[in-house]
Design a protein around this motif. Structure first.
Motif, PDB file in Angstrom:
ATOM      1  N   ALA A   1      54.510  22.231  26.079  1.00  0.00           N
ATOM      2  CA  ALA A   1      53.796  23.496  26.281  1.00  0.00           C
ATOM      3  C   ALA A   1      54.161  24.154  27.606  1.00  0.00           C
ATOM      4  CB  ALA A   1      52.290  23.263  26.196  1.00  0.00           C
ATOM      5  N   VAL A   2      54.291  23.370  28.655  1.00  0.00           N
ATOM      6  CA  VAL A   2      54.618  23.969  29.960  1.00  0.00           C
ATOM      7  C   VAL A   2      56.124  24.023  30.200  1.00  0.00           C
ATOM      8  CG1 VAL A   2      52.421  23.330  31.014  1.00  0.00           C
ATOM      9  CG2 VAL A   2      54.376  21.819  31.263  1.00  0.00           C
ATOM     10  N   GLY A   3      56.898  23.415  29.316  1.00  0.00           N
ATOM     11  CA  GLY A   3      58.354  23.398  29.469  1.00  0.00           C
ATOM     12  C   GLY A   3      58.997  24.769  29.633  1.00  0.00           C
ATOM     13  N   PRO A   4      58.666  25.746  28.778  1.00  0.00           N
ATOM     14  CA  PRO A   4      59.278  27.065  28.951  1.00  0.00           C
ATOM     15  C   PRO A   4      58.977  27.700  30.313  1.00  0.00           C
ATOM     16  CG  PRO A   4      58.342  26.890  26.761  1.00  0.00           C
ATOM     17  CD  PRO A   4      57.902  25.665  27.521  1.00  0.00           C
TER      18      PRO A   4
ATOM     19  N   LEU B   1      45.128   5.563  22.304  1.00  0.00           N
ATOM     20  CA  LEU B   1      46.311   5.504  23.170  1.00  0.00           C
ATOM     21  C   LEU B   1      47.476   6.278  22.573  1.00  0.00           C
ATOM     22  CD1 LEU B   1      46.169   1.810  24.416  1.00  0.00           C
ATOM     23  CD2 LEU B   1      45.661   3.896  25.706  1.00  0.00           C
ATOM     24  N   ALA B   2      47.645   6.215  21.261  1.00  0.00           N
ATOM     25  CA  ALA B   2      48.709   6.979  20.606  1.00  0.00           C
ATOM     26  C   ALA B   2      48.457   8.479  20.769  1.00  0.00           C
ATOM     27  CB  ALA B   2      48.799   6.604  19.135  1.00  0.00           C
ATOM     28  N   LEU B   3      47.212   8.903  20.587  1.00  0.00           N
ATOM     29  CA  LEU B   3      46.889  10.320  20.758  1.00  0.00           C
ATOM     30  C   LEU B   3      47.047  10.763  22.205  1.00  0.00           C
ATOM     31  CD1 LEU B   3      43.863  10.781  18.338  1.00  0.00           C
ATOM     32  CD2 LEU B   3      46.085  11.922  18.222  1.00  0.00           C
ATOM     33  N   LEU B   4      46.770   9.867  23.148  1.00  0.00           N
ATOM     34  CA  LEU B   4      46.993  10.191  24.556  1.00  0.00           C
ATOM     35  C   LEU B   4      48.477  10.446  24.809  1.00  0.00           C
ATOM     36  CD1 LEU B   4      45.887  10.478  27.450  1.00  0.00           C
ATOM     37  CD2 LEU B   4      46.211   8.003  27.704  1.00  0.00           C
TER      38      LEU B   4
ATOM     39  N   ALA C   1      48.627  22.453  19.565  1.00  0.00           N
ATOM     40  CA  ALA C   1      48.668  21.092  19.017  1.00  0.00           C
ATOM     41  C   ALA C   1      48.134  20.080  20.035  1.00  0.00           C
ATOM     42  CB  ALA C   1      50.091  20.738  18.600  1.00  0.00           C
ATOM     43  N   ALA C   2      48.438  20.289  21.320  1.00  0.00           N
ATOM     44  CA  ALA C   2      47.931  19.397  22.366  1.00  0.00           C
ATOM     45  C   ALA C   2      46.410  19.469  22.432  1.00  0.00           C
ATOM     46  CB  ALA C   2      48.538  19.751  23.719  1.00  0.00           C
ATOM     47  N   PHE C   3      45.876  20.665  22.310  1.00  0.00           N
ATOM     48  CA  PHE C   3      44.427  20.823  22.310  1.00  0.00           C
ATOM     49  C   PHE C   3      43.814  20.074  21.127  1.00  0.00           C
ATOM     50  CE2 PHE C   3      40.490  23.223  21.400  1.00  0.00           C
ATOM     51  CZ  PHE C   3      39.854  23.047  22.620  1.00  0.00           C
ATOM     52  N   GLY C   4      44.462  20.174  19.967  1.00  0.00           N
ATOM     53  CA  GLY C   4      43.997  19.438  18.792  1.00  0.00           C
ATOM     54  C   GLY C   4      44.052  17.938  18.995  1.00  0.00           C
ATOM     55  N   SER C   5      45.126  17.449  19.627  1.00  0.00           N
ATOM     56  CA  SER C   5      45.221  16.006  19.872  1.00  0.00           C
ATOM     57  C   SER C   5      44.178  15.550  20.893  1.00  0.00           C
ATOM     58  CB  SER C   5      46.632  15.620  20.324  1.00  0.00           C
ATOM     59  OG  SER C   5      46.916  16.135  21.597  1.00  0.00           O
ATOM     60  N   LEU C   6      43.829  16.429  21.826  1.00  0.00           N
ATOM     61  CA  LEU C   6      42.779  16.093  22.790  1.00  0.00           C
ATOM     62  C   LEU C   6      41.422  15.978  22.090  1.00  0.00           C
ATOM     63  CD1 LEU C   6      42.221  15.568  25.784  1.00  0.00           C
ATOM     64  CD2 LEU C   6      41.828  18.018  26.054  1.00  0.00           C
ATOM     65  N   LEU C   7      41.157  16.878  21.167  1.00  0.00           N
ATOM     66  CA  LEU C   7      39.912  16.777  20.387  1.00  0.00           C
ATOM     67  C   LEU C   7      39.917  15.504  19.550  1.00  0.00           C
ATOM     68  CD1 LEU C   7      39.414  20.483  19.226  1.00  0.00           C
ATOM     69  CD2 LEU C   7      38.218  19.257  21.052  1.00  0.00           C
ATOM     70  N   GLY C   8      41.077  15.192  18.955  1.00  0.00           N
ATOM     71  CA  GLY C   8      41.195  13.955  18.190  1.00  0.00           C
ATOM     72  C   GLY C   8      41.009  12.725  19.064  1.00  0.00           C
ATOM     73  N   LEU C   9      41.500  12.798  20.284  1.00  0.00           N
ATOM     74  CA  LEU C   9      41.364  11.693  21.237  1.00  0.00           C
ATOM     75  C   LEU C   9      39.891  11.407  21.516  1.00  0.00           C
ATOM     76  CD1 LEU C   9      42.532   9.695  23.334  1.00  0.00           C
ATOM     77  CD2 LEU C   9      42.654  11.611  24.925  1.00  0.00           C
ATOM     78  N   ARG C  10      39.109  12.464  21.669  1.00  0.00           N
ATOM     79  CA  ARG C  10      37.675  12.277  21.944  1.00  0.00           C
ATOM     80  C   ARG C  10      36.991  11.498  20.829  1.00  0.00           C
ATOM     81  NH1 ARG C  10      34.839  14.998  25.958  1.00  0.00           N
ATOM     82  NH2 ARG C  10      32.999  14.622  24.717  1.00  0.00           N
ATOM     83  N   SER C  11      37.328  11.790  19.605  1.00  0.00           N
ATOM     84  CA  SER C  11      36.676  11.066  18.505  1.00  0.00           C
ATOM     85  C   SER C  11      37.320   9.697  18.262  1.00  0.00           C
ATOM     86  CB  SER C  11      36.688  11.905  17.228  1.00  0.00           C
ATOM     87  OG  SER C  11      38.006  12.113  16.798  1.00  0.00           O
ATOM     88  N   ALA C  12      38.611   9.556  18.542  1.00  0.00           N
ATOM     89  CA  ALA C  12      39.300   8.280  18.309  1.00  0.00           C
ATOM     90  C   ALA C  12      38.889   7.209  19.311  1.00  0.00           C
ATOM     91  CB  ALA C  12      40.814   8.481  18.371  1.00  0.00           C
ATOM     92  N   VAL C  13      38.443   7.604  20.491  1.00  0.00           N
ATOM     93  CA  VAL C  13      38.058   6.633  21.526  1.00  0.00           C
ATOM     94  C   VAL C  13      36.970   5.709  21.014  1.00  0.00           C
ATOM     95  CG1 VAL C  13      36.834   6.492  23.738  1.00  0.00           C
ATOM     96  CG2 VAL C  13      38.815   7.948  23.521  1.00  0.00           C
ATOM     97  N   ARG C  14      36.059   6.244  20.230  1.00  0.00           N
ATOM     98  CA  ARG C  14      34.943   5.435  19.722  1.00  0.00           C
ATOM     99  C   ARG C  14      35.366   4.481  18.612  1.00  0.00           C
ATOM    100  NH1 ARG C  14      33.044  10.654  19.447  1.00  0.00           N
ATOM    101  NH2 ARG C  14      32.050  11.303  21.363  1.00  0.00           N
ATOM    102  N   ARG C  15      36.432   4.838  17.899  1.00  0.00           N
ATOM    103  CA  ARG C  15      36.819   4.067  16.717  1.00  0.00           C
ATOM    104  C   ARG C  15      37.933   3.059  16.963  1.00  0.00           C
ATOM    105  NH1 ARG C  15      37.745   9.075  13.659  1.00  0.00           N
ATOM    106  NH2 ARG C  15      35.804  10.136  13.995  1.00  0.00           N
TER     107      ARG C  15
ATOM    108  N   VAL D   1      53.033  14.388  25.590  1.00  0.00           N
ATOM    109  CA  VAL D   1      54.297  14.979  25.141  1.00  0.00           C
ATOM    110  C   VAL D   1      54.108  16.456  24.789  1.00  0.00           C
ATOM    111  CG1 VAL D   1      56.004  14.939  23.271  1.00  0.00           C
ATOM    112  CG2 VAL D   1      55.314  12.812  24.370  1.00  0.00           C
ATOM    113  N   LEU D   2      53.038  16.748  24.062  1.00  0.00           N
ATOM    114  CA  LEU D   2      52.802  18.140  23.672  1.00  0.00           C
ATOM    115  C   LEU D   2      52.519  19.033  24.872  1.00  0.00           C
ATOM    116  CD1 LEU D   2      50.730  17.574  20.406  1.00  0.00           C
ATOM    117  CD2 LEU D   2      53.057  18.499  20.587  1.00  0.00           C
ATOM    118  N   MET D   3      51.790  18.531  25.854  1.00  0.00           N
ATOM    119  CA  MET D   3      51.550  19.335  27.061  1.00  0.00           C
ATOM    120  C   MET D   3      52.855  19.556  27.826  1.00  0.00           C
ATOM    121  SD  MET D   3      48.567  20.565  27.181  1.00  0.00           S
ATOM    122  CE  MET D   3      48.610  21.239  28.823  1.00  0.00           C
TER     123      MET D   3
END
Length: 178
Positions: free
Chosen positions: A48-51, A35-38, A15-29, A43-45
């Protein structure tokens, strides 16, 4: 205290990887969406490393402290060098990006092939690669005047620091096993 399991970490990583991809496209728009996706990415990262961090906290808490301190010194040193240098570090970033792809391939090979001290070699190579990437990202931080690129730059520096921490954690936990 909440205990996260490995499956939660894997799902959060995807999910974090997906939000990072979304962040790349949201920066332009939209800056607000970026900032929300960041924030979602961070949080997702963390989830991910929590366990893994929970495991180290239970088994070898000293390795966490040592990795944290070494990461702080490493990032401060290479970040300051990148921030202060006048020399263009774009070539280092290009080489570092290709080297990072090679490191991923090495990691996959190490899953299937037993190489003596493979994990040690992998961690040291990772630290060398991320030394250059940190210097480059901090130089970009100094030179950047475009606020729309700030979320991507923040995500890049966050990932640099996280990877350096994980490489040091692998090194310091290996030290305590010896």
């Amino acid at each position: 205290m909440v205990s996260l399991h490995g499956a939660v970490g894997i799902i959060a990583f995807i999910a974090a990887f997906g939000s990072l991809l979304g962040l790349r496209s949201a920066v332009r728009r939209s800056t607000k969406t970026a900032l929300a996706l960041l924030g979602v990415f961070g949080v997702l990262m963390g989830l991910a490393v929590g366990p893994s961090l929970g495991y180290y906290a239970a088994v070898n808490p000293a390795a966490l402290w040592q990795a944290g301190g070494a990461t702080a010194l490493f990032v401060a040193g290479f970040g300051a060098a990148g921030y202060a240098t006048r020399r263009d570090l774009t070539a280092i970033a290009r080489v570092g990006s290709w080297a990072l792809i090679g490191l991923v391939v090495l990691g996959i090979v190490l899953v299937f092939v037993q190489i003596p001290n493979g994990a040690l070699i992998y961690s040291i190579l990772g630290l060398v690669i991320f030394a250059g990437l940190i210097a480059f990202d901090f130089q970009r931080l100094r030179r950047s005047t475009d606020l729309t690129s700030a979320p991507l730059l923040a995500a890049s520096i966050f990932l640099d620091i996280l990877n350096v921490f994980l490489f040091f954690l692998q090194l310091f936990s290996r030290e305590s096993e010896s």
